[in-house]
Design an enzyme around this catalytic site. Sequence first.
Site, PDB file in Angstrom:
ATOM      1  N   CYS A  19     -12.913  40.924  -4.618  1.00  0.00           N
ATOM      2  CA  CYS A  19     -13.152  41.155  -3.192  1.00  0.00           C
ATOM      3  C   CYS A  19     -12.062  42.099  -2.680  1.00  0.00           C
ATOM      4  CB  CYS A  19     -13.107  39.836  -2.429  1.00  0.00           C
ATOM      5  SG  CYS A  19     -11.483  39.015  -2.495  1.00  0.00           S
ATOM      6  N   HIS A  48      -5.578  34.175  -8.535  1.00  0.00           N
ATOM      7  CA  HIS A  48      -5.746  33.146  -9.556  1.00  0.00           C
ATOM      8  C   HIS A  48      -6.610  33.657 -10.714  1.00  0.00           C
ATOM      9  CE1 HIS A  48      -4.591  29.673  -6.634  1.00  0.00           C
ATOM     10  NE2 HIS A  48      -3.549  30.171  -7.265  1.00  0.00           N
ATOM     11  N   HIS A 132      -3.709  23.341  -2.267  1.00  0.00           N
ATOM     12  CA  HIS A 132      -4.058  24.720  -2.590  1.00  0.00           C
ATOM     13  C   HIS A 132      -3.093  25.650  -1.859  1.00  0.00           C
ATOM     14  CE1 HIS A 132      -6.267  28.542  -2.576  1.00  0.00           C
ATOM     15  NE2 HIS A 132      -6.883  28.078  -3.650  1.00  0.00           N
ATOM     16  N   GLU A 134      -3.380  28.397  -0.316  1.00  0.00           N
ATOM     17  CA  GLU A 134      -3.815  28.878   0.996  1.00  0.00           C
ATOM     18  C   GLU A 134      -3.643  27.810   2.066  1.00  0.00           C
ATOM     19  OE1 GLU A 134      -7.825  30.274   3.360  1.00  0.00           O
ATOM     20  OE2 GLU A 134      -7.737  30.708   1.199  1.00  0.00           O
ATOM     21  N   THR A 173     -10.513  29.786   3.383  1.00  0.00           N
ATOM     22  CA  THR A 173     -11.499  30.877   3.330  1.00  0.00           C
ATOM     23  C   THR A 173     -12.423  30.812   2.120  1.00  0.00           C
ATOM     24  OG1 THR A 173      -9.989  32.351   2.130  1.00  0.00           O
ATOM     25  CG2 THR A 173      -9.935  32.441   4.549  1.00  0.00           C
ATOM     26  N   CYS A 203     -14.665  33.412   4.158  1.00  0.00           N
ATOM     27  CA  CYS A 203     -14.676  34.865   4.163  1.00  0.00           C
ATOM     28  C   CYS A 203     -16.011  35.430   3.669  1.00  0.00           C
ATOM     29  CB  CYS A 203     -13.505  35.413   3.348  1.00  0.00           C
ATOM     30  SG  CYS A 203     -13.769  35.438   1.578  1.00  0.00           S
ATOM     31  N   SER A 231      -8.904  28.665  -9.476  1.00  0.00           N
ATOM     32  CA  SER A 231      -9.468  29.553  -8.459  1.00  0.00           C
ATOM     33  C   SER A 231     -10.496  28.779  -7.648  1.00  0.00           C
ATOM     34  CB  SER A 231     -10.124  30.768  -9.125  1.00  0.00           C
ATOM     35  OG  SER A 231     -10.962  31.458  -8.209  1.00  0.00           O
ATOM     36  N   SER A 232     -10.178  28.514  -6.389  1.00  0.00           N
ATOM     37  CA  SER A 232     -11.063  27.709  -5.550  1.00  0.00           C
ATOM     38  C   SER A 232     -12.451  28.326  -5.444  1.00  0.00           C
ATOM     39  CB  SER A 232     -10.457  27.550  -4.150  1.00  0.00           C
ATOM     40  OG  SER A 232     -11.345  26.875  -3.292  1.00  0.00           O
ATOM     41  N   ASN A 233     -12.518  29.625  -5.198  1.00  0.00           N
ATOM     42  CA  ASN A 233     -13.838  30.233  -4.997  1.00  0.00           C
ATOM     43  C   ASN A 233     -14.663  30.210  -6.283  1.00  0.00           C
ATOM     44  OD1 ASN A 233     -14.094  33.255  -6.131  1.00  0.00           O
ATOM     45  ND2 ASN A 233     -11.970  32.912  -5.527  1.00  0.00           N
TER      46      ASN A 233
END
Length: 318
Positions: A19, A48, A132, A134, A173, A203, A231-233
């Site tokens: 991104c 990450h 986390h 963030e 996000t 996001c 990696s959360s996403n």
Amino acid sequence: MTAEKPRLHVLLAGPRGFCAGVDRAIRIVEEALKHHGAPVYVRHEIVHNRFVVEGLERKGAVFVEELSEIPDPTRPVVFSAHGVPKSVPAEATSRQMYFLDATCPLVSKVHREAERHSARGRHLLLIGHHGHPEVVGTMGQLPEGGVTVIDDAEAARGVLPPAGVPLAYTTQTTLSVDDTAEIVAILRARFPDMEGPAKEDICYATTNRQAAVKAVAARSDLVIVVGAPNSSNSVRLREVAERAGAARAVMVQRGGELDPAIADGCATVGITAGASAPEVLVTEVLDRLRERFDITVEDVTVAIEDVTFRAPPMRAFA
């Protein structure tokens, strides 16, 4: 005579991979190395993904968890894309360190929202995952006790914020869009006067990648998510794929981790990548599948992304 490989149809989810915030963060480290030479220190993994981190290490980046680990305070230090508590730049300033903030601008927006709510006397309900980076960074924008973290729907049902204090909420996000909507609905039912963000905090990249994986999961026997377990996403993409109809969803960091036999008996496999995973890793997975299957590839694109974020200028320092 060589046996004919079984056929496998691959659906490539789009958007996938890097991104704008990740791209900007990596560029900041690379530009710092180019401008100032090695070493450049980076507090926490810049993003990450081990492939990215190891690539930057080969160029001269040194990753640390705390500023106190940096032996030479005259060298530049970069803060990761996830954001940091206010105490970190304050410490760097007090030690006269030259630092570059690679916090994603969309995370910085959440920080500003949190500060605005706090300045107006509101207690912040932060929807996100305890621990986390963030979430740690967002909590660190406010005075101690000013934030309550809500991990899931169960926590939203049971949370007991300070009595008599106005409430607001914001979110990490990189959360599941669907899970977050459920949590917000629970909180709004319990606290109807709670203030929220003017615009959704999850996001654009997280939203788009989840929409894309839903589109391929509904047609797939298996979904492969390229990403890191921290990696959360990326983790959310695997969860979304399973909920969206894929019989199975797995996550791998590199093509070499994938046993192509996992796709035996599948007619269609979906592939996506988390926002911190470069496209070369998707290519690795495709090449790994080609070792065992005769594959055809179809792009399934749900959105076109043209977002870019400018990196801060480099400056000379003593």
